[in-house]
Scaffold this motif. Structure first.
Motif, PDB file in Angstrom:
ATOM      1  N   ASN A  34       0.720  -1.230  -0.165  1.00  0.00           N
ATOM      2  CA  ASN A  34       0.076   0.028   0.134  1.00  0.00           C
ATOM      3  C   ASN A  34       0.831   1.211  -0.048  1.00  0.00           C
ATOM      4  OD1 ASN A  34      -2.536  -1.002   0.108  1.00  0.00           O
ATOM      5  ND2 ASN A  34      -2.939  -0.916   2.068  1.00  0.00           N
ATOM      6  N   THR A  35       0.625   1.972  -1.221  1.00  0.00           N
ATOM      7  CA  THR A  35       1.220   3.349  -1.067  1.00  0.00           C
ATOM      8  C   THR A  35       0.272   4.421  -0.762  1.00  0.00           C
ATOM      9  OG1 THR A  35       2.950   2.355  -2.427  1.00  0.00           O
ATOM     10  CG2 THR A  35       2.812   4.739  -2.586  1.00  0.00           C
TER      11      THR A  35
ATOM     12  N   PHE B  25     -21.779  20.339  -5.812  1.00  0.00           N
ATOM     13  CA  PHE B  25     -20.504  20.618  -5.480  1.00  0.00           C
ATOM     14  C   PHE B  25     -19.715  20.768  -6.845  1.00  0.00           C
ATOM     15  CE2 PHE B  25     -22.064  17.431  -2.236  1.00  0.00           C
ATOM     16  CZ  PHE B  25     -21.264  17.788  -1.119  1.00  0.00           C
ATOM     17  N   ASP B  26     -18.921  21.655  -6.593  1.00  0.00           N
ATOM     18  CA  ASP B  26     -17.960  21.956  -7.766  1.00  0.00           C
ATOM     19  C   ASP B  26     -16.802  22.171  -7.227  1.00  0.00           C
ATOM     20  OD1 ASP B  26     -16.355  22.749  -9.894  1.00  0.00           O
ATOM     21  OD2 ASP B  26     -17.918  24.159 -10.756  1.00  0.00           O
ATOM     22  N   VAL B  27     -15.639  21.077  -7.069  1.00  0.00           N
ATOM     23  CA  VAL B  27     -14.654  21.209  -6.294  1.00  0.00           C
ATOM     24  C   VAL B  27     -13.291  20.684  -6.991  1.00  0.00           C
ATOM     25  CG1 VAL B  27     -15.603  21.294  -4.117  1.00  0.00           C
ATOM     26  CG2 VAL B  27     -15.277  19.078  -5.017  1.00  0.00           C
ATOM     27  N   SER B  28     -12.220  21.168  -6.859  1.00  0.00           N
ATOM     28  CA  SER B  28     -10.949  20.618  -7.588  1.00  0.00           C
ATOM     29  C   SER B  28      -9.747  20.537  -6.595  1.00  0.00           C
ATOM     30  CB  SER B  28     -10.652  21.532  -8.890  1.00  0.00           C
ATOM     31  OG  SER B  28     -10.123  22.706  -8.350  1.00  0.00           O
ATOM     32  N   VAL B  29      -8.969  19.791  -6.913  1.00  0.00           N
ATOM     33  CA  VAL B  29      -7.580  19.541  -6.236  1.00  0.00           C
ATOM     34  C   VAL B  29      -6.435  19.902  -7.161  1.00  0.00           C
ATOM     35  CG1 VAL B  29      -8.214  18.276  -4.041  1.00  0.00           C
ATOM     36  CG2 VAL B  29      -7.558  17.131  -6.512  1.00  0.00           C
ATOM     37  N   ASP B  30      -5.394  20.603  -6.812  1.00  0.00           N
ATOM     38  CA  ASP B  30      -4.140  20.767  -7.570  1.00  0.00           C
ATOM     39  C   ASP B  30      -3.217  19.514  -7.697  1.00  0.00           C
ATOM     40  OD1 ASP B  30      -1.948  21.759  -8.885  1.00  0.00           O
ATOM     41  OD2 ASP B  30      -1.698  23.371  -7.526  1.00  0.00           O
ATOM     42  N   VAL B  31      -3.019  18.814  -8.798  1.00  0.00           N
ATOM     43  CA  VAL B  31      -2.475  17.697  -9.000  1.00  0.00           C
ATOM     44  C   VAL B  31      -0.867  17.891  -8.768  1.00  0.00           C
ATOM     45  CG1 VAL B  31      -1.944  15.537 -10.363  1.00  0.00           C
ATOM     46  CG2 VAL B  31      -4.006  16.760 -10.652  1.00  0.00           C
ATOM     47  N   ASN B  32      -0.320  19.055  -8.911  1.00  0.00           N
ATOM     48  CA  ASN B  32       0.965  19.632  -8.600  1.00  0.00           C
ATOM     49  C   ASN B  32       1.340  19.353  -7.190  1.00  0.00           C
ATOM     50  OD1 ASN B  32       2.225  20.519 -11.110  1.00  0.00           O
ATOM     51  ND2 ASN B  32       0.486  21.898 -11.179  1.00  0.00           N
ATOM     52  N   THR B  33       0.226  19.162  -6.422  1.00  0.00           N
ATOM     53  CA  THR B  33       0.449  18.804  -4.918  1.00  0.00           C
ATOM     54  C   THR B  33       0.524  17.514  -4.564  1.00  0.00           C
ATOM     55  OG1 THR B  33      -1.772  19.070  -4.117  1.00  0.00           O
ATOM     56  CG2 THR B  33      -0.634  21.295  -4.235  1.00  0.00           C
ATOM     57  N   ILE B  34       0.660  16.652  -5.292  1.00  0.00           N
ATOM     58  CA  ILE B  34       0.827  15.158  -4.931  1.00  0.00           C
ATOM     59  C   ILE B  34       2.024  14.988  -4.053  1.00  0.00           C
ATOM     60  CG2 ILE B  34       1.962  14.569  -7.068  1.00  0.00           C
ATOM     61  CD1 ILE B  34      -0.210  11.950  -6.948  1.00  0.00           C
ATOM     62  N   ASN B  35       1.818  14.363  -2.925  1.00  0.00           N
ATOM     63  CA  ASN B  35       2.760  14.242  -1.934  1.00  0.00           C
ATOM     64  C   ASN B  35       2.698  12.565  -1.677  1.00  0.00           C
ATOM     65  OD1 ASN B  35       4.490  13.896   0.107  1.00  0.00           O
ATOM     66  ND2 ASN B  35       3.870  15.485   1.250  1.00  0.00           N
ATOM     67  N   THR B  36       3.648  11.660  -1.626  1.00  0.00           N
ATOM     68  CA  THR B  36       3.499  10.387  -1.384  1.00  0.00           C
ATOM     69  C   THR B  36       4.707  10.039  -0.333  1.00  0.00           C
ATOM     70  OG1 THR B  36       5.084   9.470  -3.111  1.00  0.00           O
ATOM     71  CG2 THR B  36       2.642   9.500  -3.659  1.00  0.00           C
ATOM     72  N   GLY B  37       5.250  11.361  -0.023  1.00  0.00           N
ATOM     73  CA  GLY B  37       6.481  10.969   0.926  1.00  0.00           C
ATOM     74  C   GLY B  37       7.705  10.894   0.226  1.00  0.00           C
ATOM     75  N   VAL B  38       7.823  10.517  -1.073  1.00  0.00           N
ATOM     76  CA  VAL B  38       8.923  10.017  -1.960  1.00  0.00           C
ATOM     77  C   VAL B  38       9.161  11.177  -2.981  1.00  0.00           C
ATOM     78  CG1 VAL B  38      10.517   8.374  -2.986  1.00  0.00           C
ATOM     79  CG2 VAL B  38       9.088   7.790  -1.044  1.00  0.00           C
TER      80      VAL B  38
ATOM     81  N   MET C 281       1.905  -1.481 -10.507  1.00  0.00           N
ATOM     82  CA  MET C 281       0.922  -0.600  -9.751  1.00  0.00           C
ATOM     83  C   MET C 281      -0.350  -1.267  -9.953  1.00  0.00           C
ATOM     84  SD  MET C 281       0.363   3.344 -10.211  1.00  0.00           S
ATOM     85  CE  MET C 281       0.603   3.539 -11.800  1.00  0.00           C
ATOM     86  N   GLY C 282      -1.175  -1.575  -8.621  1.00  0.00           N
ATOM     87  CA  GLY C 282      -2.427  -1.765  -8.804  1.00  0.00           C
ATOM     88  C   GLY C 282      -3.572  -0.678  -9.606  1.00  0.00           C
ATOM     89  N   SER C 283      -4.622  -1.433 -10.041  1.00  0.00           N
ATOM     90  CA  SER C 283      -5.401  -0.580 -10.810  1.00  0.00           C
ATOM     91  C   SER C 283      -6.389   0.368  -9.733  1.00  0.00           C
ATOM     92  CB  SER C 283      -6.176  -1.485 -11.752  1.00  0.00           C
ATOM     93  OG  SER C 283      -5.369  -2.105 -12.635  1.00  0.00           O
ATOM     94  N   GLU C 284      -6.712  -0.177  -8.649  1.00  0.00           N
ATOM     95  CA  GLU C 284      -7.774   0.261  -7.808  1.00  0.00           C
ATOM     96  C   GLU C 284      -7.046   1.355  -6.828  1.00  0.00           C
ATOM     97  OE1 GLU C 284     -10.413  -1.152  -4.183  1.00  0.00           O
ATOM     98  OE2 GLU C 284     -11.112  -1.981  -6.277  1.00  0.00           O
ATOM     99  N   VAL C 285      -7.658   2.398  -6.785  1.00  0.00           N
ATOM    100  CA  VAL C 285      -7.124   3.571  -6.124  1.00  0.00           C
ATOM    101  C   VAL C 285      -8.422   3.876  -5.037  1.00  0.00           C
ATOM    102  CG1 VAL C 285      -6.432   6.008  -5.892  1.00  0.00           C
ATOM    103  CG2 VAL C 285      -6.046   4.454  -7.927  1.00  0.00           C
ATOM    104  N   ASN C 286      -8.095   3.758  -3.610  1.00  0.00           N
ATOM    105  CA  ASN C 286      -9.137   4.220  -2.819  1.00  0.00           C
ATOM    106  C   ASN C 286      -8.694   5.649  -2.337  1.00  0.00           C
ATOM    107  OD1 ASN C 286      -9.343   4.453   0.648  1.00  0.00           O
ATOM    108  ND2 ASN C 286     -10.918   3.069  -0.325  1.00  0.00           N
ATOM    109  N   VAL C 287      -9.845   6.587  -2.307  1.00  0.00           N
ATOM    110  CA  VAL C 287      -9.698   7.948  -1.946  1.00  0.00           C
ATOM    111  C   VAL C 287     -10.594   8.136  -0.684  1.00  0.00           C
ATOM    112  CG1 VAL C 287     -10.218  10.169  -3.025  1.00  0.00           C
ATOM    113  CG2 VAL C 287      -9.449   8.476  -4.531  1.00  0.00           C
TER     114      VAL C 287
END
Length: 178
Positions: free
Chosen positions: A41-42, A65-78, A163-169
């Motif tokens: 799990n990552t 709802f009309d919401v968005s997130v900035d993908v430039n902020t992605i942080n996995t710790g690496v 990499m797995g296909s399923e992403v849990n959000v």
């Protein structure tokens, strides 16, 4: 005089049917994801949450709802992995810098709710239903929920075998009244 009083009552009633408008508070909110990478799990997060939320539990037809997130902020710790995820094969942040959800309807399911709408990632839009709960928080609300997506449906990561296909959000969105 009766006509004027009736008109005032009707107008007052009309305006109270309007859903309250809220703004997400990015620095208090959480947008987290988990995906298997090499069988492990990552976890990661996204920030830059913004948009408009209209919500009235007594008038779900006026809620949205009309919401968005900035993908430039992605942080996995690496840092190296984060840079790799921003490349063309994954999120292609140079061309698609946001992930966006726009609801088409809000439904009540027992004590909980579900926002049905369209999720857009990397320029690909798919229908999505996001179950959520709502709690009062001072003048604002806290929306909590989660959902799963298949990253391949959005062209993220190509045909990566590791990499797995399923992403849990999972989401915890703090809001303030606008």
């Amino acid at each position: 005089m009766k006509t004027i009083c009736t008109a005032i009552i009707l107008l007052t009633g009309f305006f109270t049917l309007k859903a309250q408008q809220y703004k997400p508070v990015d620095d208090k909110s959480e947008v987290k994801f988990t995906i298997k990478n090499f069988g492990i799990n990552t976890n990661g997060t996204l920030n830059g949450l913004k948009g408009t939320i209209k919500f009235d539990p007594a008038n779900l037809a006026a809620s949205s709802f009309d919401v968005s997130v900035d993908v430039n902020t992605i942080n996995t710790g690496v840092d190296g992995r984060d840079s790799h995820l921003k490349q063309d094969e994954y999120f292609n942040v140079a061309k698609y810098s946001v992930i966006r959800f726009i609801s088409t309807s809000i439904e009540k399911n027992g004590e909980d709710y579900a926002a049905k709408g369209n999720l857009t990632i990397k320029g690909i839009t798919k229908p999505m239903s996001i179950p959520f709960t709502v709690k009062q928080n001072g003048e604002g609300l806290i929306f909590s929920g989660g959902f799963n997506i298949n990253r391949k449906d959005f062209g993220v990561g190509g045909s990566s075998a590791v990499m797995g296909s399923e992403v849990n959000v999972s989401l915890k969105v703090f809001t303030v009244k606008e």
